[in-house]
Motif scaffolding. Sequence first.
Motif, PDB file in Angstrom:
ATOM      1  N   CYS A 197      -3.058  -4.214  -4.414  1.00  0.00           N
ATOM      2  CA  CYS A 197      -4.232  -3.785  -3.665  1.00  0.00           C
ATOM      3  C   CYS A 197      -5.280  -3.291  -4.652  1.00  0.00           C
ATOM      4  O   CYS A 197      -4.957  -2.643  -5.640  1.00  0.00           O
ATOM      5  CB  CYS A 197      -3.812  -2.662  -2.723  1.00  0.00           C
ATOM      6  SG  CYS A 197      -5.179  -1.983  -1.782  1.00  0.00           S
ATOM      7  N   HIS A 206      -3.051  -7.804   5.332  1.00  0.00           N
ATOM      8  CA  HIS A 206      -3.362  -6.697   4.424  1.00  0.00           C
ATOM      9  C   HIS A 206      -4.647  -5.995   4.868  1.00  0.00           C
ATOM     10  O   HIS A 206      -4.732  -4.768   4.901  1.00  0.00           O
ATOM     11  CB  HIS A 206      -3.484  -7.248   2.999  1.00  0.00           C
ATOM     12  CG  HIS A 206      -3.652  -6.201   1.943  1.00  0.00           C
ATOM     13  ND1 HIS A 206      -2.616  -5.794   1.129  1.00  0.00           N
ATOM     14  CD2 HIS A 206      -4.727  -5.467   1.557  1.00  0.00           C
ATOM     15  CE1 HIS A 206      -3.064  -4.850   0.298  1.00  0.00           C
ATOM     16  NE2 HIS A 206      -4.339  -4.639   0.529  1.00  0.00           N
ATOM     17  N   HIS A 263      -5.521  -2.141   6.327  1.00  0.00           N
ATOM     18  CA  HIS A 263      -6.560  -1.250   5.812  1.00  0.00           C
ATOM     19  C   HIS A 263      -7.402  -0.686   6.952  1.00  0.00           C
ATOM     20  O   HIS A 263      -7.714   0.503   6.995  1.00  0.00           O
ATOM     21  CB  HIS A 263      -7.501  -1.989   4.849  1.00  0.00           C
ATOM     22  CG  HIS A 263      -7.061  -1.920   3.422  1.00  0.00           C
ATOM     23  ND1 HIS A 263      -7.001  -0.755   2.704  1.00  0.00           N
ATOM     24  CD2 HIS A 263      -6.654  -2.889   2.566  1.00  0.00           C
ATOM     25  CE1 HIS A 263      -6.576  -1.001   1.474  1.00  0.00           C
ATOM     26  NE2 HIS A 263      -6.355  -2.299   1.359  1.00  0.00           N
TER      27      HIS A 263
HETATM   28 ZN   LIG Z   1      -5.662  -3.363  -0.192  1.00  0.00          ZN
END
Ligand SMILES: [Zn+2]
Length: 139
Positions: free
Chosen positions: A85, A129, A133
């Motif tokens: 990330c 992903h 977030h």
């Molecule tokens: Zn991320």
Amino acid sequence: MIKDLVQDEAVLSVPCEPATADDAPVAQDLIDTLSSIEDATCLAANQIGVTKNLFVYRDDNGQDHVMYNAKILMGLNAAKTYESCLTHDDPVMVTRFAKIKVAYDELVDGQLKSRRRDFTGWVAQMIQHMVDHSKGKLV
Ligand SMILES: [Zn+2]
């Protein structure tokens, strides 16, 4: 405009509010910022300090796509994988679906339009992903 990335977990862990058509400038900032980072392929609004539910991802053809208010409706073939990330130091083991069905909004002529689409592989992984977030969930 290119923005600084937010590393502060206090900001990143806040669930994002629904995005509206008025957030189009944020979408442009996401594209500009993503383009400024080598090898980056996706970026969520809260990673540039805006707690709204939108993100950008770049597909294998180098095309940028902005999704507003994305929701994963269904996932198939879950598998564990390591993921890194931009706003987190170390790769983390996560469970991701190989195929997902996503409901999201797309900005068309200044209005948000509802869409539903299936995604597979790498793009599906990026979307999962990014949705994490937007929920304030950190890998
Ligand atoms: Zn991320």
